[in-house]
Structures are given as structure tokens and as C-alpha cells.
Design an enzyme around this catalytic site. Structure first.
Site, PDB file in Angstrom:
ATOM      1  CB  ALA A   8      11.731 -14.111  42.954  1.00 42.84           C
ATOM      2  CE1 TYR A  28      11.041 -10.278  39.609  1.00 44.79           C
ATOM      3  CE2 TYR A  28       9.414  -8.637  38.957  1.00 44.79           C
ATOM      4  CZ  TYR A  28      10.199  -9.216  39.928  1.00 44.79           C
ATOM      5  OH  TYR A  28      10.146  -8.737  41.216  1.00 44.79           O
ATOM      6  CG  ASP A  42      18.702 -17.035  50.159  1.00 42.10           C
ATOM      7  OD1 ASP A  42      19.463 -17.230  49.176  1.00 42.10           O
ATOM      8  OD2 ASP A  42      18.080 -15.964  50.330  1.00 42.10           O
ATOM      9  N   GLY A  70      21.529 -13.746  47.291  1.00 37.39           N
ATOM     10  CA  GLY A  70      21.527 -13.377  48.708  1.00 37.39           C
ATOM     11  C   GLY A  70      22.945 -13.281  49.262  1.00 37.39           C
TER      12      GLY A  70
END
Ligand code: NAD
Length: 314
Positions: A78, A145, A31, A36
Site C-alpha cells: 500500500a 488512506y 513488490d 520497499g
């Protein structure tokens, strides 16, 4: 089982990791912490159950050694912000399509054989029958997207057909719940925190979508993987009904205690260009595997509102 979770410090990824660790998997996380939150998985890192790699999927060479000894990749990383594509046109290409190519290529080079991919209901585009079954087509997404998710599915299909990969593709409805860091409920709570007297709602509020609680979502992912074994396994993940944006606004206003707030609609049938105003996935395939969704859409919205109020307002 040694699992690698891309986007594991994210909202859905961190819940998936809770389940993987609980059943005894060894978990690696890749990540870049762009959206995140390391605190979501810090307990597992401290306990030694999770190895964290602060790395970017756009760096293929950096990714290859991280695949060493991995049995299964859960590819969840993503860009989560669909609206961003209305202003910046290469984010989904890079963080979605290219990142997915890199994951697949690193897997091929390292000999990793299985992938689960977080796709989305938006691949179906606009005007699909509701509820939408997995075999609806042609899929013509209307957001950048959505295009990146469809491209990801296509790349995975080609790796299955060409290199013998085994894949699980999950088309998610709107996933909501504890640790949510984006989406309509999160936005409404933040807006009311900043100004309890008014709530701006994008569109006319008649948008209507399925909402799935994140615990249901990650349980469904693991249930499907455990009970299917085709080369490509494609499943919609959602709940049994829909909830309108007007209804969500009413629930958030009630739960925040901002009873006097006026609701101001920006107008139009959708929140932004590329938004799909009405969406509901058919989940017959999931049910046929014996999976029962715990929350309907409105229950998931009410539950999420309560937990996010605690997280955001303290
Ligand atoms: P999230 O933003 O919380 O998680 C995405 C994670 O990926 C983040 O931790 C982020 O830091 C990481 N990431 C992004 N780009 C990266 C890169 N280049 N390299 C390494 N890490 C990177 O979002 P989420 O809601 O948990 O979504 C998880 C997945 O599910 C995404 O693929 C998303 O498109 C998909 N999805 C989510 C929903 C939903 O309603 N939340 C619906 C449909 C599909």
C-alpha cells in the site's frame, strides 16, 4: 505452505518474511519497490527461500500467473504515507483500493483461497471510544488512506461472501521497529541529523497513540491465523497503552544526544488534515487467543529509537 507476500520488501513485510522462512514456508514476493528496500530480503532471495517479483499490483494481468500454486496471500502492499492524500487524491485509490481489488480478482481467477490483509486503526475515524473494539461502528475514516483501507476490507468481505474466500483482517496500531522507513521516530531522527539544534514537531505534541513493535505485530498475525478459522477473522493489533508525541520527542532527543535541541511545535491538535490525534485499540480479542504483547508503547518507542539511530546515523 506456499505464501505470497505483497509489499514483502517493505518494513512490516520483510519481518513477516523472516518468520515465514524460519518456519519453512516457500515465499513469493510481489513488490514494485516504490517504498520497499530489496536489501531487507536479499538474504532470503540468495538462499532460495524467497522468489522475488518486481511487479506492480495495478497490473492485474501480470498478477494472475504469480498466484499459481499459492495457498495464502499476505496483502501488505500500500502507499504508506497517509499525509500524501492531502496533496494527491488518487494515490490511495490506486495503490490501496484498486490494488486490493486486483489481488482479490487474481486470487479468484487462480483459485487461491486465503488472504490476510494489513488494515489500520484509522478505519475507525475520529471520536471512537478508546480503547476501540473491533465491533465499533459506524467506521467513518477521515483520511483518503483510511478510506482505501475500509474499501479494502469491504472488498474482502464481498469476496468472502460471494466467492467463498477465507480472510484475516488486521487493524494495526502504529507499527514501529527495526528497518522502519517512515513515521514519527524516523522523521525526528532525520530532522535532528540535519539540524541537531532544533526539532520541529507537527501539531501541539499532545497527540497520543498506541505503538506496537514490529516483531510483536508479525508474531500476532501468525498467531491469530493459526488459532482462528472463521470465514472472516477481524483483529486489532496494538499494545496495551499509548505514548504522546511530546514523549517521543523527548526520547529521541535524549537517545540522539541532542540535549540542547529546542522543540518547535507547529501548533494545532493534529499533525496534518486527516490525522487522528488520539488512538488506542482494544486488544482483548488478541489476548483471548493467548497472545502476549512483549513491548508497551514507550518501550517500543525507546527500542525503535535506538535501532533506527544506528540505521540512520551509522
Ligand atoms: P512499507 O511502505 O514499508 O511497505 C509497503 C510495501 O508495498 C513497499 O515495499 C512498497 O514498495 C510496496 N508497494 C506499494 N505499492 C505497491 C504496488 N502498487 N505494487 C507492488 N508493491 C507495492 O509500509 P509498511 O509500514 O511495511 O506497511 C505495510 C502495510 O501495513 C501497508 O498496507 C500499510 O498500510 C499497513 N499499515 C502499516 C502501519 C504502520 O504503522 N507501519 C499501520 C497501519 C497499517
Amino acid at each position: 505452505m506456499r505464501a505470497l507476500v505483497t509489499g514483502g520488501a517493505g518494513f512490516i513485510g520483510s519481518h513477516l518474511i523472516d518468520r515465514l522462512v524460519a518456519r519453512g514456508d516457500k515465499v513469493s514476493v510481489v513488490d514494485n519497490l516504490s517504498s520497499g528496500v530489496i536489501e531487507f530480503i536479499q538474504g532470503h532471495i540468495d538462499s532460495g527461500a524467497v522468489t522475488f517479483h518486481n511487479a506492480d499490483l495495478k497490473d492485474l494481468n501480470g498478477l494472475i500467473p504469480l498466484m499459481d500454486g499459492i495457498d495464502m496471500v499476505y496483502h501488505l502492499a500500500a502507499n504508506p504515507d497517509i499525509r500524501l492524500g492531502t496533496k494527491i487524491t488518487d494515490t490511495d485509490l490506486n495503490e490501496g483500493t484498486i490494488a486490493t481489488y486486483n489481488v482479490l480478482e487474481a486470487m479468484r481467477l487462480a483459485g487461491v483461497g486465503k488472504i490476510a490483509f494489513a488494515s489500520s486503526s484509522v478505519v475507525y475515524g475520529e471520536g471512537a471510544p478508546m480503547p476501540t473494539p473491533e465491533d465499533h461502528g459506524p467506521c467513518l475514516p477521515i483520511s483518503l488512506y483510511g478510506a482505501s483501507k475500509q474499501a479494502g476490507e469491504g472488498l474482502i468481505g464481498s469476496w468472502v461472501g460471494t466467492f467463498g474466500l477465507q480472510a484475516w483482517i488486521f487493524r494495526f496500531a502504529n507499527i514501529i521497529g527495526e528497518r522502519g522507513t517512515h513515521g514519527v521516530i524516523f522523521d525526528f531522527i532525520h530532522k535532528l541529523k540535519a539540524d541537531p539544534s532544533r526539532l520541529e514537531v507537527l501539531g501541539n505534541g499532545l497527540q497520543e497513540k498506541s505503538y506496537m513493535e514490529v516483531g510483536d505485530c508479525v508474531d500476532a498475525i501468525l498467531h491469530v491465523i493459526q488459532n482462528t478459522d472463521d470465514n472472516i477473522n477481524l483483529y486489532n493489533l496494538g499494545s496495551n497503552d499509548t505514548c504522546s508525541v511530546r514523549n517521543i520527542a523527548a526520547i529521541v532527543i535524549k537517545e540522539t544526544g541532542c540535549d540542547g535541541a529546542s522543540i518547535e511545535y507547529t501548533g494545532g491538535d493534529r499533525g496534518w488534515a486527516g490525522d487522528i490525534p488520539k488512538a488506542m485499540l482494544a486488544i482483548n480479542r488478541l489476548k483471548k487467543l493467548g497472545f502476549k504483547v512483549n513491548y508497551d508503547s514507550e518501550e517500543a518507542v525507546a527500542y525503535t529509537t535506538r535501532v533506527l539511530i544506528k540505521e540512520i546515523m551509522g
